[in-house]
Design an enzyme around this catalytic site. Sequence first.
Site, PDB file in Angstrom:
ATOM      1  N   HIS A  86       7.411  17.369  24.945  1.00  0.00           N
ATOM      2  CA  HIS A  86       7.076  18.418  25.916  1.00  0.00           C
ATOM      3  C   HIS A  86       6.115  17.848  26.949  1.00  0.00           C
ATOM      4  O   HIS A  86       5.130  17.205  26.595  1.00  0.00           O
ATOM      5  CB  HIS A  86       6.423  19.615  25.227  1.00  0.00           C
ATOM      6  N   ASP A 165       5.179  35.080  23.980  1.00  0.00           N
ATOM      7  CA  ASP A 165       4.813  34.149  25.053  1.00  0.00           C
ATOM      8  C   ASP A 165       5.464  34.541  26.369  1.00  0.00           C
ATOM      9  O   ASP A 165       4.862  34.416  27.432  1.00  0.00           O
ATOM     10  CB  ASP A 165       5.195  32.708  24.694  1.00  0.00           C
TER      11      ASP A 165
HETATM   12  N1  URA Z   1       3.674  25.684  30.025  1.00  0.00           N
HETATM   13  C1  URA Z   1       3.796  26.678  29.127  1.00  0.00           C
HETATM   14  O1  URA Z   1       4.800  26.817  28.456  1.00  0.00           O
HETATM   15  N2  URA Z   1       2.760  27.516  28.996  1.00  0.00           N
HETATM   16  C2  URA Z   1       1.619  27.408  29.689  1.00  0.00           C
HETATM   17  O2  URA Z   1       0.725  28.190  29.505  1.00  0.00           O
HETATM   18  C3  URA Z   1       1.519  26.372  30.629  1.00  0.00           C
HETATM   19  C4  URA Z   1       2.569  25.510  30.776  1.00  0.00           C
END
Ligand code: URA
Length: 426
Positions: A86, A165
């Site tokens: 990532h 999220d």
């Molecule tokens: N990428 C993500 O997935 N979340 C964040 O808060 C910042 C970058």
Amino acid sequence: MTAPFAVVDVIRTKRDGGELTGAQIDWVIDAYTRGAVAEEQMSALLMAIFLRGMSDRELVRWTMAMINSGERMDLSGLARPTVDKHSTGGVGDKITLPLAPLVAACGAVVPQLSGRGLGHTGGTLDKLEAIPGWRATLTSEEYLRQLHEVGAVVCAAGAALAPADRKLYALRDVTGTVDSIPLIASSIMSKKIAEGASALVLDVKVGSGAFMKDVATARTLAEAMVALGTAQGMRTVALLTAMDTPLGRAVGHALEVAEALDVLAGGGPPDVVELTLALAREMLDAAGLVDVDPAKALADGRAMDTWRRMIAAQGGDPDARLPRASEVHTVTAARAGVVTSVDAYPVGIASWRLGAGRARKEDPVSATAGVVVRARPGDRVTVGAPLLELHTDDPDRIELALATLEGAVTIGDAAQTLPLIVERVG
Ligand code: URA
């Protein structure tokens, strides 16, 4: 049913610098995801977290509650080790494109659920969508089949993966609470842990084109994410890498795919090749494949073969011509000398203004728009030499992009840049 906690008490506790209990955290994330905590209440809590931070205990629990808001994928049935990468996002960061097929060609499985671009950094899905026919959305069956048969998938995360999220990120975006270390760490790691890979390599970008502008803050974020992954039994390491200058020469979706293809064909800009190989070595190491040399798999065409199968499995035509912009405007050097810096942030903003970026999540992006960096730090230029190329299908956008690029390239005596790989955490 009566709520077990008053949300205002949770907000006040955090506002006043107190520590939330595990039960409060579980409840507030679950209630917000279900719509039982109002957006304005979560906004206040996010701002309190932004200002007060989180203890290590709170951060672990907050991340777990986000994971538990949705499904956790089970990849234990795959015969080969699973490992993901990532990146925290940067300008010209197309590394996933050569990296995922390269690591799969070396014997690991790479399950990468990815996102779209927001702001000045481009999203991997937007880049891949420049390939005619390629589709980002797969069913769970298609996803697992491709992991078995090809060994690499880059696709959109389904709605069931860490839904908390999705809501929290959208709210942070409009409440000035994106750049908080615990909120970024929990957002990234909740998705990566829910994705089910057994190992993870993080590429934490540092510099003007990154979320983290300085090494100390990037290190703190990397340490928080490595601790979260490790606590969940996922082998996790991080590299802090330079994002003061755009990565490679191409910025913009189709332009970046073309550059990734150069790398897979054994060429490409040296920094893109170096970072791809460094991350591949970390991923293979984390997956327990220590005797494999990714440089060989890149040179002998195995990574390119896997790329072609990966693109074809998602409906893309690996032989199709990539789209090209109808307008190209070149910025030239006003003086002779050595290029001392090419500032990633204005280049990212210019690419966005030329059509590559979106202002709102639902906006379309232009596949052809972007910037090509013709002169990189350290290059010697004469008066009138090309510095930057602006690509767009909409000539009206060029003026605004040019205004953004004012002062973005400096010319002097010696280049001043961060080393590509700044340090390793983990
Ligand atoms: N990428 C993500 O997935 N979340 C964040 O808060 C910042 C970058």
